[in-house]
Design a protein around this motif. Structure first.
Motif, mmCIF file in Angstrom:
data_model
loop_
_atom_site.group_PDB
_atom_site.id
_atom_site.type_symbol
_atom_site.label_atom_id
_atom_site.label_comp_id
_atom_site.label_asym_id
_atom_site.label_seq_id
_atom_site.Cartn_x
_atom_site.Cartn_y
_atom_site.Cartn_z
ATOM 1 N N GLU A 1 -2.890 0.393 -9.722
ATOM 2 C CA GLU A 1 -3.058 1.075 -8.237
ATOM 3 C C GLU A 1 -4.578 1.140 -8.198
ATOM 4 O O GLU A 1 -5.359 1.312 -8.963
ATOM 5 C CB GLU A 1 -2.407 2.445 -8.184
ATOM 6 C CG GLU A 1 -0.887 2.449 -8.360
ATOM 7 C CD GLU A 1 -0.254 3.874 -8.313
ATOM 8 O OE1 GLU A 1 0.950 4.050 -7.857
ATOM 9 O OE2 GLU A 1 -1.144 4.904 -9.130
ATOM 10 N N VAL B 1 -4.748 9.951 -1.801
ATOM 11 C CA VAL B 1 -5.389 8.692 -1.777
ATOM 12 C C VAL B 1 -4.530 7.481 -1.299
ATOM 13 O O VAL B 1 -3.216 7.585 -1.293
ATOM 14 C CB VAL B 1 -6.420 8.248 -3.101
ATOM 15 C CG1 VAL B 1 -5.258 8.081 -4.162
ATOM 16 C CG2 VAL B 1 -7.353 7.011 -2.872
ATOM 17 N N THR B 2 -5.110 6.534 -0.572
ATOM 18 C CA THR B 2 -4.167 5.302 -0.320
ATOM 19 C C THR B 2 -4.549 4.340 -1.242
ATOM 20 O O THR B 2 -5.732 4.088 -1.660
ATOM 21 C CB THR B 2 -4.636 4.874 1.184
ATOM 22 O OG1 THR B 2 -4.251 5.842 2.132
ATOM 23 C CG2 THR B 2 -3.709 3.558 1.378
ATOM 24 N N PRO C 1 -7.410 2.355 -5.380
ATOM 25 C CA PRO C 1 -7.605 3.028 -4.169
ATOM 26 C C PRO C 1 -8.478 2.081 -3.211
ATOM 27 O O PRO C 1 -9.210 1.435 -3.637
ATOM 28 C CB PRO C 1 -8.732 4.066 -4.585
ATOM 29 C CG PRO C 1 -8.216 4.444 -5.877
ATOM 30 C CD PRO C 1 -7.840 2.998 -6.528
ATOM 31 N N THR D 1 -9.760 1.060 1.062
ATOM 32 C CA THR D 1 -10.305 1.501 2.371
ATOM 33 C C THR D 1 -10.309 0.192 3.103
ATOM 34 O O THR D 1 -10.428 -1.127 2.526
ATOM 35 C CB THR D 1 -11.680 2.238 2.315
ATOM 36 O OG1 THR D 1 -11.962 2.862 3.677
ATOM 37 C CG2 THR D 1 -12.681 1.286 1.827
ATOM 38 N N ARG D 2 -10.421 0.375 4.451
ATOM 39 C CA ARG D 2 -10.414 -0.930 5.200
ATOM 40 C C ARG D 2 -11.868 -1.323 5.219
ATOM 41 O O ARG D 2 -13.026 -0.436 5.014
ATOM 42 C CB ARG D 2 -10.359 -0.522 6.821
ATOM 43 C CG ARG D 2 -8.913 -0.269 7.235
ATOM 44 C CD ARG D 2 -8.399 -1.744 7.536
ATOM 45 N NE ARG D 2 -6.960 -1.285 7.625
ATOM 46 C CZ ARG D 2 -6.088 -2.445 7.308
ATOM 47 N NH1 ARG D 2 -6.487 -3.508 6.577
ATOM 48 N NH2 ARG D 2 -4.740 -2.248 7.231
ATOM 49 N N THR E 1 0.904 -0.990 -0.075
ATOM 50 C CA THR E 1 -0.128 -0.046 -0.047
ATOM 51 C C THR E 1 0.971 1.231 -0.001
ATOM 52 O O THR E 1 2.026 1.263 0.470
ATOM 53 C CB THR E 1 -0.711 0.167 1.280
ATOM 54 O OG1 THR E 1 -0.322 0.041 2.489
ATOM 55 C CG2 THR E 1 -1.835 -1.149 1.216
ATOM 56 N N ARG E 2 0.338 2.240 -0.614
ATOM 57 C CA ARG E 2 1.098 3.506 -0.400
ATOM 58 C C ARG E 2 0.205 4.879 -0.679
ATOM 59 O O ARG E 2 -0.829 4.526 -1.343
ATOM 60 C CB ARG E 2 2.235 3.749 -1.376
ATOM 61 C CG ARG E 2 1.730 4.203 -2.904
ATOM 62 C CD ARG E 2 3.106 4.318 -3.844
ATOM 63 N NE ARG E 2 2.695 4.451 -5.163
ATOM 64 C CZ ARG E 2 3.519 4.329 -6.244
ATOM 65 N NH1 ARG E 2 4.806 4.036 -5.792
ATOM 66 N NH2 ARG E 2 2.983 4.800 -7.251
ATOM 67 N N GLU E 3 0.683 5.699 -0.022
ATOM 68 C CA GLU E 3 0.047 6.989 0.077
ATOM 69 C C GLU E 3 0.257 7.985 -1.404
ATOM 70 O O GLU E 3 1.471 8.228 -1.379
ATOM 71 C CB GLU E 3 0.274 7.909 1.152
ATOM 72 C CG GLU E 3 -0.099 7.125 2.631
ATOM 73 C CD GLU E 3 -1.288 6.960 2.690
ATOM 74 O OE1 GLU E 3 -2.314 7.722 2.245
ATOM 75 O OE2 GLU E 3 -1.862 5.629 3.284
#
Length: 160
Positions: A149, A91-92, A151, A153-154, A7-9
């Motif tokens: 990539e 975005v993550t 985007p 979310t948990r 993961t990366r920001e």
């Protein structure tokens, strides 16, 4: 191919882009034309690219694909006509690197999507393909490098 995941920001990023819908078979031609048009526009405006071109795939349908070809820029600029200028929000993402022909990208998508699921994450936006090299770089298709990539979310766990 074995894929590595992380993961990366991604920071907020000014871009210029061209967004169109095309049949899947027409996407490679559209990408090539749009990337060339974006680079020519940047040259004419004296704007500097801030990295490799990428595509945001807003929707994949059985009949067509909604694709936005993007070029990150160092400084926000104004654009007119079919070229848009905007700032992508931070975005993550979950990411992996695919090395090889574009025709084999499906394996990377499948592997990344499975990793996202197993990691307790969920997709949270449209997929991006970042082209680190490609046809204009005098490399063989076996050496093309494409970052995928998504985007994230948990994942929410339903209360029982």
């Amino acid at each position: 191919m074995t894929y590595e995941f992380a993961t990366r920001e991604l920071a907020e990023q000014p871009i210029v882009s061209i967004r169109e819908r095309h049949a899947q078979a027409e996407i490679p031609g559209f990408l090539g034309r749009a990337i060339a048009e974006l680079f020519e526009t940047l040259r004419l405006l004296g704007a500097r690219p801030a990295g490799p071109p990428f595509v945001i795939y807003h929707a994949f349908g059985p009949d067509d694909v909604d694709a936005e070809v993007c070029e990150p820029v160092v400084d926000a600029i104004s654009a007119t006509g079919r070229i848009r200028a905007r700032i992508l929000p931070a975005v993550t993402v979950a990411r992996t690197l695919h090395v090889g022909p574009y025709e084999n990208l499906g394996a990377a998508y499948d592997a990344l999507t499975e990793w996202i699921r197993r990691s307790g994450l969920e997709p949270a936006g449209p997929v991006q393909e970042r082209y680190l090299n490609g046809p204009g770089d005098q490399v063989s298709p076996d050496a093309y490098e494409t970052e995928i990539e998504i985007p994230i979310t948990r994942a929410l766990v339903a209360a029982g």
